[in-house]
Design a protein around this motif. Structure first.
Motif, PDB file in Angstrom:
ATOM      1  N   GLY A 152      41.088  86.990  56.587  1.00  0.00           N
ATOM      2  CA  GLY A 152      42.229  87.833  56.892  1.00  0.00           C
ATOM      3  C   GLY A 152      43.092  87.300  58.019  1.00  0.00           C
ATOM      4  O   GLY A 152      43.647  88.066  58.817  1.00  0.00           O
ATOM      5  N   ILE A 153      43.212  85.980  58.077  1.00  0.00           N
ATOM      6  CA  ILE A 153      43.983  85.326  59.143  1.00  0.00           C
ATOM      7  C   ILE A 153      45.347  84.908  58.595  1.00  0.00           C
ATOM      8  O   ILE A 153      45.442  84.250  57.559  1.00  0.00           O
ATOM      9  N   LYS A 154      46.389  85.282  59.295  1.00  0.00           N
ATOM     10  CA  LYS A 154      47.760  84.999  58.862  1.00  0.00           C
ATOM     11  C   LYS A 154      48.127  83.536  59.126  1.00  0.00           C
ATOM     12  O   LYS A 154      47.799  82.980  60.179  1.00  0.00           O
ATOM     13  N   VAL A 155      48.801  82.908  58.176  1.00  0.00           N
ATOM     14  CA  VAL A 155      49.279  81.533  58.353  1.00  0.00           C
ATOM     15  C   VAL A 155      50.342  81.528  59.450  1.00  0.00           C
ATOM     16  O   VAL A 155      51.291  82.318  59.402  1.00  0.00           O
ATOM     17  N   PRO A 156      50.235  80.665  60.444  1.00  0.00           N
ATOM     18  CA  PRO A 156      51.169  80.689  61.575  1.00  0.00           C
ATOM     19  C   PRO A 156      52.570  80.218  61.208  1.00  0.00           C
ATOM     20  O   PRO A 156      52.731  79.354  60.346  1.00  0.00           O
ATOM     21  N   GLU A 157      53.560  80.802  61.886  1.00  0.00           N
ATOM     22  CA  GLU A 157      54.945  80.411  61.673  1.00  0.00           C
ATOM     23  C   GLU A 157      55.606  79.912  62.949  1.00  0.00           C
ATOM     24  O   GLU A 157      56.779  79.542  62.941  1.00  0.00           O
ATOM     25  N   ASN A 158      54.874  79.923  64.052  1.00  0.00           N
ATOM     26  CA  ASN A 158      55.369  79.375  65.317  1.00  0.00           C
ATOM     27  C   ASN A 158      54.173  79.008  66.180  1.00  0.00           C
ATOM     28  O   ASN A 158      53.017  79.233  65.780  1.00  0.00           O
ATOM     29  N   TYR A 159      54.436  78.445  67.344  1.00  0.00           N
ATOM     30  CA  TYR A 159      53.322  77.944  68.157  1.00  0.00           C
ATOM     31  C   TYR A 159      52.428  79.073  68.665  1.00  0.00           C
ATOM     32  O   TYR A 159      51.196  78.939  68.693  1.00  0.00           O
ATOM     33  N   GLU A 160      53.019  80.191  69.055  1.00  0.00           N
ATOM     34  CA  GLU A 160      52.226  81.313  69.545  1.00  0.00           C
ATOM     35  C   GLU A 160      51.245  81.798  68.490  1.00  0.00           C
ATOM     36  O   GLU A 160      50.069  82.071  68.778  1.00  0.00           O
ATOM     37  N   GLU A 161      51.711  81.867  67.251  1.00  0.00           N
ATOM     38  CA  GLU A 161      50.825  82.286  66.162  1.00  0.00           C
ATOM     39  C   GLU A 161      49.778  81.222  65.858  1.00  0.00           C
ATOM     40  O   GLU A 161      48.641  81.543  65.482  1.00  0.00           O
ATOM     41  N   TYR A 162      50.146  79.940  66.023  1.00  0.00           N
ATOM     42  CA  TYR A 162      49.176  78.853  65.838  1.00  0.00           C
ATOM     43  C   TYR A 162      48.020  79.013  66.819  1.00  0.00           C
ATOM     44  O   TYR A 162      46.846  78.855  66.446  1.00  0.00           O
ATOM     45  N   VAL A 163      48.331  79.323  68.071  1.00  0.00           N
ATOM     46  CA  VAL A 163      47.298  79.510  69.094  1.00  0.00           C
ATOM     47  C   VAL A 163      46.375  80.664  68.699  1.00  0.00           C
ATOM     48  O   VAL A 163      45.140  80.568  68.831  1.00  0.00           O
ATOM     49  N   GLN A 164      46.949  81.758  68.211  1.00  0.00           N
ATOM     50  CA  GLN A 164      46.162  82.916  67.796  1.00  0.00           C
ATOM     51  C   GLN A 164      45.232  82.560  66.632  1.00  0.00           C
ATOM     52  O   GLN A 164      44.061  82.968  66.600  1.00  0.00           O
ATOM     53  N   VAL A 165      45.754  81.791  65.680  1.00  0.00           N
ATOM     54  CA  VAL A 165      44.955  81.363  64.522  1.00  0.00           C
ATOM     55  C   VAL A 165      43.754  80.544  64.982  1.00  0.00           C
ATOM     56  O   VAL A 165      42.617  80.766  64.526  1.00  0.00           O
ATOM     57  N   CYS A 166      43.983  79.590  65.865  1.00  0.00           N
ATOM     58  CA  CYS A 166      42.896  78.743  66.362  1.00  0.00           C
ATOM     59  C   CYS A 166      41.821  79.569  67.060  1.00  0.00           C
ATOM     60  O   CYS A 166      40.624  79.330  66.878  1.00  0.00           O
ATOM     61  N   GLN A 167      42.233  80.547  67.847  1.00  0.00           N
ATOM     62  CA  GLN A 167      41.271  81.397  68.554  1.00  0.00           C
ATOM     63  C   GLN A 167      40.466  82.245  67.574  1.00  0.00           C
ATOM     64  O   GLN A 167      39.246  82.411  67.724  1.00  0.00           O
ATOM     65  N   GLN A 168      41.128  82.760  66.539  1.00  0.00           N
ATOM     66  CA  GLN A 168      40.439  83.593  65.552  1.00  0.00           C
ATOM     67  C   GLN A 168      39.370  82.801  64.805  1.00  0.00           C
ATOM     68  O   GLN A 168      38.247  83.279  64.615  1.00  0.00           O
ATOM     69  N   PHE A 169      39.712  81.583  64.373  1.00  0.00           N
ATOM     70  CA  PHE A 169      38.711  80.763  63.677  1.00  0.00           C
ATOM     71  C   PHE A 169      37.586  80.359  64.625  1.00  0.00           C
ATOM     72  O   PHE A 169      36.408  80.359  64.251  1.00  0.00           O
TER      73      PHE A 169
END
Length: 479
Positions: A152-169
């Protein structure tokens, strides 16, 4: 023992492949004989036969060269500069000593076929264009969309979301990004991808233009480069890379992604297709995000860069043949062969999109900016030293920057190796390389085998009880 200078491409199965192996077509006695150096074996297999098919009556010799402009400097010193030169790892500073001997493409129609952004970094201080890129290979992050959906992790569309994705995984025990940081090219990529907003800023473009045309020491903008290394360090932390990643090579990084142990990897369209063939998962591309804005970028590098010997302008027939070869290379089919498939970005305005066969690529990069990597030869080793220094904890951001800057401006110090010319070697030579060998070592006896093939020569040698020696690394031998 005698130390002599020559470039040896490889020692494969006991056969010394001297840089300049003839694998082309035509005879070498005509005045219009054209020599084309290709930087790797794959190009010999792919593009050389195609060009020969297009111009069967032209006397064109294709030769395996090397991915280093130093080779061409060496040939120039010995009066053997090829007519056409290609290289992949390249910046303007790498070829400064060749500048007086290279033709200026700016006055020829071929330049008008290129998109302006493609030749922006190829102009020197005199507005001459002595090198041209041949097609562009897009590099992106490759993501396991099935794994994203599973958690249930959203594909990132900017750097802030990329950071969130990495932390979630990371929190779920899955490595966010398995990048092959044991390889120099990935360390070089990570600095530019992490700080891509800085490299594409006015300050970054200005620094690069000066660096590309610098004849001496490269001047570094401390303010700019401190930001670059700050963002590099931040990207490494945000992606949860650690000192263990220093030892992750291409095979290990790929396998982690294939097995679902990491959520993201990186690569070209052909890499993505190979991964897709191995995985029961949906793969998608993610661009590199700027840390300073909401901009996103496709990281791109030319499959090869090409230059012409200035002497061609003294022979119109040869020059016309050389320009025909160049036109053939930048044709749609030529670019596909050079890039080893489809899914490349054409730099030729006359060629339609070559991304149709790669699902989603054209749509994915429609609203994404293109960044052409800076690829000075020294930047690969310099990047590896700096990134490994940060990951190992041996360097902070400032120390990594200083190490990078020092490596970029270090003087070349080639290791001295020794070849024992008392021994006999199974060496394949062109007329060019044979003449060079005779010049630098007159006592070296070269026996002409006569008409034969490599397989026939091996069969004859093996039938006499000779066995191949173990392969050795590339060596340079200096006088």
């Amino acid at each position: 023992m005698q130390k002599t200078k020559c470039y040896l491409a490889a020692l494969v199965s006991g056969v010394l492949l001297v840089t300049g192996i003839w694998a082309g077509y035509g005879q070498s006695k005509k005045n219009d004989h054209l020599t084309v150096y290709l930087w790797e074996n794959r190009l010999m297999k792919n593009i050389a036969p195609y060009i020969h098919e297009q111009f069967p009556d032209q006397d064109i010799e294709f030769i395996i060269g090397n991915n280093d402009t130093d080779l061409y400097s060496y040939f120039k010193e010995h009066g053997e500069l090829p007519d056409i030169m290609t290289v992949r790892r390249f910046s303007g500073t790498d070829a400064q000593d060749l500048q007086p001997y290279l033709m200026d493409f700016a006055s020829y129609d071929v330049v008008s076929k290129y998109y302006s952004y493609a030749v922006e970094y190829y102009k020197d201080t005199d507005d001459e264009i002595q090198w041209l890129p041949i097609c562009a290979i897009p590099q992106t992050i490759i993501a396991n969309k099935t794994l994203f959906d599973q958690y249930g992790i959203k594909v990132p569309e900017n750097y802030e979301e990329y950071v969130q994705v990495c932390q979630q995984f990371y929190d779920k025990g899955i490595k966010p990004y398995s990048m092959d940081l044991a390889e120099d090219w990935s360390n070089q990529e990570i600095i530019q991808a992490a700080a891509i907003g800085e490299f594409t800023s006015l300050y970054g473009i200005d620094w690069r233009n000066k660096a590309e045309t610098s004849a001496g020491e490269i001047k570094f903008d401390d303010v700019l480069w401190k930001r670059i290394f700050s963002e590099t360090s931040q990207f490494l932390k945000d992606s949860h890379f650690s000192k263990e990643d220093i030892n992750v090579n291409i095979n290990t990084g790929t396998q982690m992604f294939v097995e679902g142990k990491s959520a993201m990897f990186h690569g070209q369209p052909t890499d993505m297709q190979k991964l897709q063939d191995q995985m029961d998962a949906e793969l998608i591309r993610i661009p590199y995000f700027s840390q300073t804005s909401d901009s996103s970028f496709v990281y791109m590098f030319p499959s090869l860069n090409i230059a012409f010997n200035k002497e061609l302008e003294k022979n119109k027939e040869k020059l016309d043949t050389a320009l025909d070869v160049l036109d053939c290379m930048i044709s749609e089919q030529g670019q596909k062969l050079i890039a080893d498939g489809s899914g490349v970005i054409s730099l030729n305005t006359d060629v339609p999109s070559m991304m149709q066969n790669v699902s989603g690529l054209e749509e994915e990069i429609k609203d994404t900016s293109i960044y052409i990597r800076y690829s000075a030869q020294k930047s690969f080793d310099a990047s590896l030293e700096a990134v490994h220094g940060i990951l190992s904890g041996k360097m902070d951001e400032m120390q990594a920057y200083n190490a990078f800057r020092s490596a970029m401006n270090s003087k070349d110090s080639k290791e001295k190796s020794t070849v024992n010319f008392e021994n006999e070697y199974s060496i394949l030579l062109t007329d060019t390389t044979k003449s060079i060998l005779k010049k630098i070592n007159p006592k070296c006896a070269v026996e002409q085998i006569g008409d034969t093939t490599l397989s026939s020569a091996w069969i004859a040698a093996m039938s006499n009880g000779q066995q191949p020696s173990a392969p050795e690394d590339y060596i340079e031998v200096e006088k």
